[in-house]
Write a protein that holds these residues in place. Structure first.
Motif, PDB file in Angstrom:
ATOM      1  N   VAL A   1       0.866  -1.187   0.000  1.00 34.11           N
ATOM      2  CA  VAL A   1       0.000   0.000   0.000  1.00 34.11           C
ATOM      3  C   VAL A   1       0.896   1.228   0.000  1.00 34.11           C
TER       4      VAL A   1
ATOM      5  N   MET B   1       0.993   5.378   1.447  1.00 29.43           N
ATOM      6  CA  MET B   1       0.355   6.311   2.368  1.00 29.43           C
ATOM      7  C   MET B   1       1.324   7.447   2.644  1.00 29.43           C
TER       8      MET B   1
ATOM      9  N   TYR C   1       4.634   0.745   1.426  1.00 29.30           N
ATOM     10  CA  TYR C   1       4.848  -0.286   2.433  1.00 29.30           C
ATOM     11  C   TYR C   1       4.764  -1.671   1.786  1.00 29.30           C
TER      12      TYR C   1
ATOM     13  N   ALA D   1      -4.078  -6.149   1.583  1.00 24.94           N
ATOM     14  CA  ALA D   1      -3.914  -4.974   2.431  1.00 24.94           C
ATOM     15  C   ALA D   1      -4.479  -3.750   1.739  1.00 24.94           C
ATOM     16  N   THR D   2      -4.921  -2.793   2.538  1.00 25.12           N
ATOM     17  CA  THR D   2      -5.407  -1.516   2.025  1.00 25.12           C
ATOM     18  C   THR D   2      -5.321  -0.481   3.131  1.00 25.12           C
ATOM     19  N   VAL D   3      -5.429   0.789   2.766  1.00 25.34           N
ATOM     20  CA  VAL D   3      -5.448   1.884   3.741  1.00 25.34           C
ATOM     21  C   VAL D   3      -6.893   2.218   4.061  1.00 25.34           C
TER      22      VAL D   3
ATOM     23  N   ARG E   1      -5.051   4.000   8.735  1.00 24.25           N
ATOM     24  CA  ARG E   1      -4.188   2.885   9.113  1.00 24.25           C
ATOM     25  C   ARG E   1      -4.071   1.899   7.956  1.00 24.25           C
ATOM     26  N   ILE E   2      -3.048   1.070   8.022  1.00 24.78           N
ATOM     27  CA  ILE E   2      -2.840   0.028   7.019  1.00 24.78           C
ATOM     28  C   ILE E   2      -3.428  -1.269   7.555  1.00 24.78           C
TER      29      ILE E   2
END
Length: 292
Positions: free
Chosen positions: A159, A161, A166, A207-209, A213-214
């Motif tokens: 992801v 951010m 990350y 995964a995603t934001v 938060r991740i």
């Protein structure tokens, strides 16, 4: 939530234009598909999108530059990595061929910072897990190499951010080689930093934001699929436990649309088991305050 019309594992999943796109993947019978399904969270309905020019699974999918990008992936079983890159304007009826990856790979991860796309790790023809990182500029249709990840891996998640990319979890060659590693690339300085490890080592995760938060969801080991849901707070530099997935899965996708976090498709057992489940985590409600 309405299930994905055709069960899938290892499909590309991304949000764009307020909708969630499911691209490629392996269907029941371990057959790769070029099918594209599009979910509208406001009506809880699915429609069919333009098919990819080729059938692939373990494709990296990301939204950037107001387009959807399908990057790399594998053909068939046994896996054969491809270097193909395609873009889709949501208003168009077909995918556009773009500059291919410098190195064919599947089970990589992709994230976008502004309009630039970062592709990390994956499986190449001659290597089980690679450290390779490349950046794509949509305006120039050009790839450039970047400093490699400190840890080689595939079946990872990525992801972006606040200008940082990350690289999350993954594995090296087998379901018993899961990683908890979290590494971050500052896209201004192009320096990598190792951050606190994820509590649950896992590959085949999503995964995603979401809400600053991740969020890392699912994954698999040789014995089972995971219902693990953990969130990393970049400000506090720590992982926080979250409500587990109602259905343990791997090879799933995660995306945020209409203020809601969705987990999409994936297999409920280790291996190439296709599923159609869609589950949603709505934002917490504000507390009800007594009137004055």
């Amino acid at each position: 939530m309405s299930p994905v019309p055709v069960p899938r594992v290892a499909a590309g999943v991304a949000a764009l234009d307020g909708r969630i796109w499911v691209v490629g993947g392996l269907t029941p019978g371990r057959t790769a598909t070029s099918r594209v399904d599009v979910y509208d969270p406001l009506t809880d309905t699915w429609s069919i999108g333009p098919p990819l020019p080729e059938a692939v699974h373990h494709v990296a999918l990301v939204g950037a530059d107001d387009r959807l990008w399908a990057i790399g992936g594998h053909r068939g079983v046994p896996f054969r990595p491809v270097a193909s890159v395609y873009s889709l304007d949501p208003d168009d009826s077909r995918w556009r061929v773009r500059q291919p990856l410098p190195r064919a790979r599947g089970a990589a991860a992709a994230a976008a910072v502004g309009d630039d796309i970062y592709v990390l790790g994956g499986q190449a023809e001659e290597e089980t897990a690679i450290r390779t990182v490349e950046r794509y500029d949509p305006d120039d249709d050009r790839w450039e190499p970047l400093p490699p990840m400190p840890t080689p891996r595939e079946h990872l998640a990525a992801v972006a951010m606040d200008g940082v990319v990350y690289a999350i979890g993954g594995r090296i060659g087998s379901l018993s080689s899961n990683l908890s590693t979290l590494e971050a690339l500052d896209t201004d300085t192009l320096r990598w930093e190792t951050l606190p490890s994820m509590p649950t080592p896992r590959g085949g995760l999503a995964a995603t934001v979401y809400r600053g938060r991740i969020h890392a969801l699912g994954g698999e080991s040789p014995a089972r699929a995971f219902d693990a849901h953990e969130a990393y707070d970049p400000g506090e530099r720590r992982w926080l436990p979250q409500s587990p997935l109602p259905t343990a899965r791997h090879g799933l996708g995660a995306a945020v649309a209409a203020g809601t976090l969705y987990s999409v498709a994936g297999g409920v057992e280790p291996g190439l088991v296709a599923g159609a489940i869609v589950e949603a985590l709505a934002p917490p409600r504000a507390p009800i305050r007594p009137s004055d």
